[in-house]
Design an enzyme around this catalytic site. Structure first.
Site, PDB file in Angstrom:
ATOM      1  N   LEU A 107      -0.627  -0.990  -4.455  1.00  7.63           N
ATOM      2  CA  LEU A 107      -1.923  -0.319  -4.419  1.00  7.63           C
ATOM      3  C   LEU A 107      -1.676   1.174  -4.289  1.00  7.63           C
ATOM      4  O   LEU A 107      -1.285   1.666  -3.223  1.00  7.63           O
ATOM      5  CB  LEU A 107      -2.752  -0.844  -3.246  1.00  7.63           C
ATOM      6  CG  LEU A 107      -4.227  -0.426  -3.189  1.00  7.63           C
ATOM      7  CD1 LEU A 107      -4.968  -0.883  -4.440  1.00  7.63           C
ATOM      8  CD2 LEU A 107      -4.886  -0.995  -1.938  1.00  7.63           C
ATOM      9  N   VAL A 159       0.862  -1.189   0.000  1.00  6.33           N
ATOM     10  CA  VAL A 159       0.000   0.000   0.000  1.00  6.33           C
ATOM     11  C   VAL A 159       0.893   1.232   0.000  1.00  6.33           C
ATOM     12  O   VAL A 159       1.651   1.472   0.941  1.00  6.33           O
ATOM     13  CB  VAL A 159      -0.938   0.000   1.223  1.00  6.33           C
ATOM     14  CG1 VAL A 159      -1.830   1.246   1.205  1.00  6.33           C
ATOM     15  CG2 VAL A 159      -1.790  -1.266   1.244  1.00  6.33           C
ATOM     16  N   ASP A 160       0.797   2.038  -1.071  1.00  2.54           N
ATOM     17  CA  ASP A 160       1.691   3.185  -1.224  1.00  2.54           C
ATOM     18  C   ASP A 160       0.897   4.406  -1.678  1.00  2.54           C
ATOM     19  O   ASP A 160       0.620   4.577  -2.865  1.00  2.54           O
ATOM     20  CB  ASP A 160       2.788   2.847  -2.240  1.00  2.54           C
ATOM     21  CG  ASP A 160       3.837   3.948  -2.357  1.00  2.54           C
ATOM     22  OD1 ASP A 160       3.750   4.927  -1.590  1.00  2.54           O
ATOM     23  OD2 ASP A 160       4.718   3.831  -3.218  1.00  2.54           O
ATOM     24  N   SER A 161       0.543   5.264  -0.722  1.00  2.00           N
ATOM     25  CA  SER A 161      -0.224   6.469  -1.055  1.00  2.00           C
ATOM     26  C   SER A 161       0.624   7.491  -1.793  1.00  2.00           C
ATOM     27  O   SER A 161       0.108   8.492  -2.281  1.00  2.00           O
ATOM     28  CB  SER A 161      -0.794   7.100   0.219  1.00  2.00           C
ATOM     29  OG  SER A 161       0.257   7.488   1.094  1.00  2.00           O
ATOM     30  N   GLY A 162       1.948   7.266  -1.883  1.00  2.00           N
ATOM     31  CA  GLY A 162       2.819   8.170  -2.619  1.00  2.00           C
ATOM     32  C   GLY A 162       2.957   7.811  -4.077  1.00  2.00           C
ATOM     33  O   GLY A 162       3.582   8.543  -4.846  1.00  2.00           O
TER      34      GLY A 162
END
Length: 395
Positions: A284, A214-217
């Protein structure tokens, strides 16, 4: 007027002291003796690196001392012809002391296994033990508030009003504050020095279990070509979206998968992917996180997305090869493109830098029982400071 006193013997800085410009110098000596640890028979008081006379009856102003000056207390020199022993002489002197002091020798043997095998060999002793002895000797010689070599300190203090000297003094003062902050952090928040593992969740694609990063960047959600083949999605790749991801090296983008069902816990969520030649099975990214109004809840250690809630994996549940695959190129950011634009998404990454440290420092820390990689990691976190690195290693 205000006068600051630096005691090189104790590493203490006193002041600014409020004194009158017409105070006799002999009275000022008495004040310094009372407040600053000055001993007339052992120490000397320097102004512009020149000794002042304790019995001088002239006033402070008459001997040339003005407002906002720095005076230095240092050990009296017994003779100008005294020679500092060379490195080889110093190490040999220590070895001879050990040979003639049984209690000290036994204490060293118990603390440092293997020394007893080389204590009688001057050359081997110098090669193995010499670097550590010289490091300690050099540290002792830096008896000043900044911990720098005495010759540099004297040069700075001889003309503190010089612009270059002021710049260096400011740099040293700032470094003291940084070191103090790091000591406080080590004591009160040591967790900030431990590595933080990435956020992963378990999900399924076409019945195949996947550990997704999970990588919001990251702008786009990514699936590897291998996983696309394994899950039967490879045939659905729209090759009009082919391109190249560039950053640390290059990776080929095979195209896009416009929609596929991803199962998180009991919830099925539609997801689109950029298909990329990468070692990370699935990433993601922000596009899917925003589309499904996801919430990364670090307090409860869960990801909430599209009505589903799933726990982030513990460090033990994350395969090492996944973490290692992200070390070389982190936070991949791929621009979304339209088919007609001949897309060439850009991959941005921050490579981990490799620093070099003195072999003597490496050996010193490795002799404490740690591997070379552990020592390198600790030194990187400690910005090269061996004392702080040792503290990190023993946490």
């Amino acid at each position: 007027m205000k006068i600051t006193i630096s005691n090189e013997i104790t590493d203490q800085v006193y002041g600014p002291l409020d004194v009158s410009s017409d105070m006799p110098l002999q009275d000022f000596f008495a004040l310094v003796q009372f407040d600053c640890g000055f001993e007339e028979d052992k120490h000397e008081l320097l102004h512009n690196m020149k000794p002042l006379r304790a019995g001088e009856t002239k006033t402070m102003q008459e001997v040339g001392i003005s407002d906002d000056e720095l005076l230095v207390i240092r050990q009296k020199r017994t003779g100008s012809t005294e020679q500092v022993p060379s490195e080889e002489e110093y190490v040999e002197r220590v070895r001879q002391e050990l040979l003639h002091d049984a209690s000290l020798r036994n204490q060293l043997f118990s603390q440092t296994p293997g020394i007893e095998e080389i204590i009688n060999d001057a050359q081997r002793f110098r090669e193995r033990v010499g670097p550590f002895l010289m490091q300690g000797r050099n540290h002792k010689q830096a008896q000043n508030p900044f911990g720098i070599p005495q010759n540099e300190y004297r040069e700075l203090m001889s003309n503190p009003d010089d612009a270059k000297n002021q710049e260096r003094i400011t740099e040293l003062i700032n470094q003291q504050e940084i070191d103090e902050q790091m000591r406080n952090a080590l004591e009160f928040t040591p967790e900030v020095f431990t590595p933080v593992h990435m956020l992963y969740i378990n999900l399924e694609i076409n019945g195949h279990p996947v550990k997704a990063f999970v990588d919001s960047g990251a702008q786009a959600t990514i699936i590897s070509t291998k996983l696309a083949q394994r899950t039967g999605l490879f045939r659905l790749i729209d090759k009009r979206f082919q391109g190249q991801a560039r950053g640390v090296g290059t990776s080929n983008i095979l195209g896009r998968i416009h929609t596929a069902q991803v199962k998180i816990e009991t919830q099925y969520i539609p997801c689109s992917f950029t298909v990329l030649d990468t070692h990370v099975d699935m990433l993601l990214g922000l596009d899917m996180l925003k589309r499904h109004q996801a919430c990364i809840d670090l307090k409860n250690n869960v990801l909430k997305i599209a009505g589903a809630e799933t726990k982030f994996l513990s460090e033990a549940e994350i395969p090492k090869e996944l973490e290692e695959a992200l070390t070389g190129a982190t936070e991949k950011k791929i621009s979304s493109q339209l088919p007609s634009e001949n897309p060439r998404p850009v991959l941005e990454a921050n490579p981990s830098s490799t620093r070099q440290y003195p072999e003597s420092t490496m050996n010193q820390l490795m002799s404490l029982g740690f591997s070379r990689n552990e020592v390198l990691k600790a030194l990187n976190q400690a910005n090269g400071n061996p004392d702080i690195a040792a503290a990190l290693l023993f946490q």
